[in-house]
Design a protein around this motif. Structure first.
Motif, PDB file in Angstrom:
ATOM      1  N   THR A 148       6.866  30.695  45.217  1.00 38.60           N
ATOM      2  CA  THR A 148       6.311  29.457  44.672  1.00 38.60           C
ATOM      3  C   THR A 148       6.084  29.604  43.176  1.00 38.60           C
ATOM      4  OG1 THR A 148       5.255  28.897  46.770  1.00 38.60           O
ATOM      5  CG2 THR A 148       4.368  27.841  44.789  1.00 38.60           C
ATOM      6  N   ASN A 181       4.334  23.707  49.131  1.00 35.62           N
ATOM      7  CA  ASN A 181       4.594  22.273  49.317  1.00 35.62           C
ATOM      8  C   ASN A 181       4.075  21.432  48.158  1.00 35.62           C
ATOM      9  OD1 ASN A 181       5.920  22.593  51.758  1.00 35.62           O
ATOM     10  ND2 ASN A 181       4.061  22.338  52.962  1.00 35.62           N
ATOM     11  N   ILE A 194       5.713  34.018  50.057  1.00 26.61           N
ATOM     12  CA  ILE A 194       5.792  32.578  49.802  1.00 26.61           C
ATOM     13  C   ILE A 194       5.147  32.258  48.454  1.00 26.61           C
ATOM     14  CG2 ILE A 194       4.982  30.304  50.549  1.00 26.61           C
ATOM     15  CD1 ILE A 194       5.236  31.398  53.471  1.00 26.61           C
ATOM     16  N   GLU A 217      -1.576  29.586  55.621  1.00 27.46           N
ATOM     17  CA  GLU A 217      -1.774  28.148  55.412  1.00 27.46           C
ATOM     18  C   GLU A 217      -1.821  27.818  53.925  1.00 27.46           C
ATOM     19  OE1 GLU A 217      -5.348  27.292  57.594  1.00 27.46           O
ATOM     20  OE2 GLU A 217      -4.299  27.236  59.523  1.00 27.46           O
ATOM     21  N   VAL A 222       1.693  28.139  52.255  1.00 25.68           N
ATOM     22  CA  VAL A 222       2.564  26.998  52.549  1.00 25.68           C
ATOM     23  C   VAL A 222       2.107  25.773  51.756  1.00 25.68           C
ATOM     24  CG1 VAL A 222       3.318  25.413  54.365  1.00 25.68           C
ATOM     25  CG2 VAL A 222       3.290  27.884  54.789  1.00 25.68           C
TER      26      VAL A 222
END
Length: 107
Positions: free
Chosen positions: A99, A33, A95, A26, A29
């Protein structure tokens, strides 16, 4: 499928690992985002800790399987579950690394 209680596997440890894996994913992500490098770095650390925890539990179960052959099926079910939880943490780590590369242009 619900697996019966086994005294060789701490059920709370498994639940804690699952919660930690979910939190890592979580946060990863969210970091992606929101293009949040600080959260990505924090989540990388959390994911590394989760992997280490999974490695320790995995090693304990392998050791236990060598002692308790009659419970081997149950122990292997637990090993598979732990492996999958570790993969969630690995995905979160990937991820976060992507990022950070996107935001800072460094790995």
């Amino acid at each position: 499928r619900v697996i019966a209680y086994d005294p060789y596997v701490d059920r709370q440890e498994m639940e804690d690992m699952a919660e930690q894996a979910q939190k890592c994913l979580e946060q990863a992500v969210t970091a992606f985002n929101e293009k949040n490098a600080e959260l990505a770095r924090d989540t990388l650390l959390l994911a590394s800790q989760a992997k280490g925890r999974g490695d320790m539990v995995y090693a304990d179960l392998v050791e236990e399987s060598e002692k308790k052959g009659e419970r081997i099926r149950y122990l292997f079910d637990m090993l598979i579950t732990i492996g999958r939880l570790k993969r969630v943490g690995d995905r979160a780590k990937n991820i976060c690394e992507e990022t950070l590369f996107t935001i800072t242009n460094t790995s």
